[in-house]
Design a protein around this motif. Structure first.
Motif, PDB file in Angstrom:
ATOM      1  N   GLU A  11       0.842  -1.197   0.000  1.00 18.99           N
ATOM      2  CA  GLU A  11       0.000   0.000   0.000  1.00 18.99           C
ATOM      3  C   GLU A  11       0.879   1.250   0.000  1.00 18.99           C
ATOM      4  O   GLU A  11       1.799   1.372   0.786  1.00 18.99           O
ATOM      5  CB  GLU A  11      -0.904  -0.011   1.235  1.00 18.99           C
ATOM      6  N   VAL A  12       0.562   2.159  -0.879  1.00 18.11           N
ATOM      7  CA  VAL A  12       1.367   3.377  -1.016  1.00 18.11           C
ATOM      8  C   VAL A  12       0.978   4.403   0.062  1.00 18.11           C
ATOM      9  O   VAL A  12      -0.191   4.566   0.375  1.00 18.11           O
ATOM     10  CB  VAL A  12       1.202   3.976  -2.445  1.00 18.11           C
ATOM     11  N   LYS A  13       1.995   5.031   0.634  1.00 19.94           N
ATOM     12  CA  LYS A  13       1.759   6.129   1.570  1.00 19.94           C
ATOM     13  C   LYS A  13       1.979   7.423   0.785  1.00 19.94           C
ATOM     14  O   LYS A  13       3.083   7.713   0.335  1.00 19.94           O
ATOM     15  CB  LYS A  13       2.731   6.038   2.742  1.00 19.94           C
ATOM     16  N   LEU A  14       0.917   8.194   0.631  1.00 25.60           N
ATOM     17  CA  LEU A  14       0.991   9.403  -0.205  1.00 25.60           C
ATOM     18  C   LEU A  14       1.970  10.423   0.352  1.00 25.60           C
ATOM     19  O   LEU A  14       2.634  11.122  -0.402  1.00 25.60           O
ATOM     20  CB  LEU A  14      -0.405   9.998  -0.388  1.00 25.60           C
ATOM     21  N   ALA A  15       2.101  10.511   1.672  1.00 27.21           N
ATOM     22  CA  ALA A  15       3.055  11.463   2.265  1.00 27.21           C
ATOM     23  C   ALA A  15       4.487  11.090   1.873  1.00 27.21           C
ATOM     24  O   ALA A  15       5.300  11.962   1.545  1.00 27.21           O
ATOM     25  CB  ALA A  15       2.898  11.498   3.778  1.00 27.21           C
ATOM     26  N   ASP A  16       4.781   9.784   1.877  1.00 25.45           N
ATOM     27  CA  ASP A  16       6.122   9.332   1.471  1.00 25.45           C
ATOM     28  C   ASP A  16       6.357   9.612  -0.011  1.00 25.45           C
ATOM     29  O   ASP A  16       7.451  10.024  -0.411  1.00 25.45           O
ATOM     30  CB  ASP A  16       6.295   7.825   1.732  1.00 25.45           C
ATOM     31  N   LEU A  17       5.326   9.391  -0.803  1.00 27.66           N
ATOM     32  CA  LEU A  17       5.434   9.653  -2.242  1.00 27.66           C
ATOM     33  C   LEU A  17       5.677  11.142  -2.499  1.00 27.66           C
ATOM     34  O   LEU A  17       6.502  11.507  -3.336  1.00 27.66           O
ATOM     35  CB  LEU A  17       4.162   9.169  -2.956  1.00 27.66           C
ATOM     36  N   MET A  18       4.996  12.001  -1.745  1.00 26.01           N
ATOM     37  CA  MET A  18       5.196  13.449  -1.889  1.00 26.01           C
ATOM     38  C   MET A  18       6.641  13.813  -1.534  1.00 26.01           C
ATOM     39  O   MET A  18       7.268  14.618  -2.220  1.00 26.01           O
ATOM     40  CB  MET A  18       4.215  14.221  -1.002  1.00 26.01           C
ATOM     41  N   ASP A  19       7.166  13.202  -0.473  1.00 24.03           N
ATOM     42  CA  ASP A  19       8.561  13.456  -0.094  1.00 24.03           C
ATOM     43  C   ASP A  19       9.498  13.052  -1.230  1.00 24.03           C
ATOM     44  O   ASP A  19      10.462  13.755  -1.532  1.00 24.03           O
ATOM     45  CB  ASP A  19       8.929  12.691   1.184  1.00 24.03           C
ATOM     46  N   LYS A  20       9.209  11.926  -1.855  1.00 27.18           N
ATOM     47  CA  LYS A  20      10.033  11.454  -2.972  1.00 27.18           C
ATOM     48  C   LYS A  20       9.954  12.442  -4.146  1.00 27.18           C
ATOM     49  O   LYS A  20      10.964  12.760  -4.775  1.00 27.18           O
ATOM     50  CB  LYS A  20       9.552  10.062  -3.394  1.00 27.18           C
ATOM     51  N   MET A  21       8.751  12.929  -4.433  1.00 28.46           N
ATOM     52  CA  MET A  21       8.588  13.932  -5.504  1.00 28.46           C
ATOM     53  C   MET A  21       9.387  15.187  -5.177  1.00 28.46           C
ATOM     54  O   MET A  21      10.025  15.770  -6.036  1.00 28.46           O
ATOM     55  CB  MET A  21       7.111  14.285  -5.696  1.00 28.46           C
ATOM     56  N   ASN A  22       9.333  15.598  -3.907  1.00 28.34           N
ATOM     57  CA  ASN A  22      10.070  16.796  -3.480  1.00 28.34           C
ATOM     58  C   ASN A  22      11.560  16.627  -3.698  1.00 28.34           C
ATOM     59  O   ASN A  22      12.228  17.544  -4.168  1.00 28.34           O
ATOM     60  CB  ASN A  22       9.800  17.105  -2.011  1.00 28.34           C
ATOM     61  N   SER A  23      12.085  15.458  -3.329  1.00 24.40           N
ATOM     62  CA  SER A  23      13.528  15.286  -3.462  1.00 24.40           C
ATOM     63  C   SER A  23      13.934  15.156  -4.929  1.00 24.40           C
ATOM     64  O   SER A  23      14.968  15.658  -5.330  1.00 24.40           O
ATOM     65  CB  SER A  23      14.011  14.090  -2.650  1.00 24.40           C
ATOM     66  N   GLU A  24      13.077  14.542  -5.743  1.00 22.43           N
ATOM     67  CA  GLU A  24      13.442  14.352  -7.139  1.00 22.43           C
ATOM     68  C   GLU A  24      13.179  15.589  -8.009  1.00 22.43           C
ATOM     69  O   GLU A  24      13.912  15.869  -8.937  1.00 22.43           O
ATOM     70  CB  GLU A  24      12.678  13.151  -7.709  1.00 22.43           C
ATOM     71  N   TYR A  25      12.116  16.318  -7.707  1.00 20.38           N
ATOM     72  CA  TYR A  25      11.728  17.452  -8.566  1.00 20.38           C
ATOM     73  C   TYR A  25      11.807  18.789  -7.843  1.00 20.38           C
ATOM     74  O   TYR A  25      11.296  19.791  -8.320  1.00 20.38           O
ATOM     75  CB  TYR A  25      10.315  17.221  -9.120  1.00 20.38           C
ATOM     76  N   SER A  26      12.410  18.829  -6.684  1.00 21.52           N
ATOM     77  CA  SER A  26      12.558  20.027  -5.857  1.00 21.52           C
ATOM     78  C   SER A  26      11.351  20.956  -5.885  1.00 21.52           C
ATOM     79  O   SER A  26      11.437  22.092  -6.301  1.00 21.52           O
ATOM     80  CB  SER A  26      13.814  20.824  -6.211  1.00 21.52           C
ATOM     81  N   VAL A  27      10.245  20.437  -5.460  1.00 22.93           N
ATOM     82  CA  VAL A  27       9.041  21.256  -5.321  1.00 22.93           C
ATOM     83  C   VAL A  27       9.233  22.071  -4.047  1.00 22.93           C
ATOM     84  O   VAL A  27       9.367  21.514  -2.964  1.00 22.93           O
ATOM     85  CB  VAL A  27       7.787  20.355  -5.163  1.00 22.93           C
ATOM     86  N   ASP A  28       9.314  23.396  -4.193  1.00 24.58           N
ATOM     87  CA  ASP A  28       9.473  24.258  -3.028  1.00 24.58           C
ATOM     88  C   ASP A  28       8.089  24.778  -2.688  1.00 24.58           C
ATOM     89  O   ASP A  28       7.645  25.790  -3.212  1.00 24.58           O
ATOM     90  CB  ASP A  28      10.416  25.412  -3.374  1.00 24.58           C
ATOM     91  N   ALA A  29       7.397  24.043  -1.830  1.00 21.70           N
ATOM     92  CA  ALA A  29       5.992  24.359  -1.641  1.00 21.70           C
ATOM     93  C   ALA A  29       5.579  24.265  -0.181  1.00 21.70           C
ATOM     94  O   ALA A  29       6.280  23.697   0.644  1.00 21.70           O
ATOM     95  CB  ALA A  29       5.154  23.400  -2.487  1.00 21.70           C
TER      96      ALA A  29
END
Length: 130
Positions: free
Chosen positions: A1-19
């Protein structure tokens, strides 16, 4: 089961979303008109208005059931349309970026990913929920 918070963290580290993160279901109601009862889990971040990522908005929701997913999809589509209209008045460049983004629904998962790297982030999301 995917944890969306963990996925968001991964997106942040890979795509540097400054949000700015939305932390609570109350935030989801306040900003997107999504009822807390419709949300199983979520992760949402909105670009800070004074940064390059100001038009970045990433909302990942796992709804409680298919009816809830439809309501979430409607709410996020309304938000997307509002962003689209806003950019139509201000910036052709930003509008082109927004046009390349969309709201998606896959089972009980609903996303609205707006940003320069939206298609890459959506691919990451889709790979994660399979």
């Amino acid at each position: 089961e995917v944890k969306l918070a963990d996925l968001m963290d991964k997106m942040n580290s890979e795509y540097s979303v400054d949000a700015t993160k939305y932390e609570t279901k109350d935030d989801m109601y306040k900003y997107y008109n999504i009822n807390a009862d419709d949300i199983k889990q979520f992760a949402a971040e909105v670009g800070k208005s004074d940064t390059d990522s100001k038009n970045t908005e990433v909302v990942l929701v796992e709804a409680t059931d298919s009816d809830a997913a439809s309501r979430v999809e409607t709410a996020l589509t309304n938000r997307y349309n509002s962003i689209f209209q806003q950019n139509a008045s201000y910036s052709a460049e930003e509008l082109d970026m927004v046009k390349n983004c969309k709201v998606t629904k896959d089972g009980n998962f609903v996303t609205m990913i707006i940003g320069e790297k939206a298609s890459d982030m959506l691919t990451m999301f889709n790979d994660s929920i399979k």
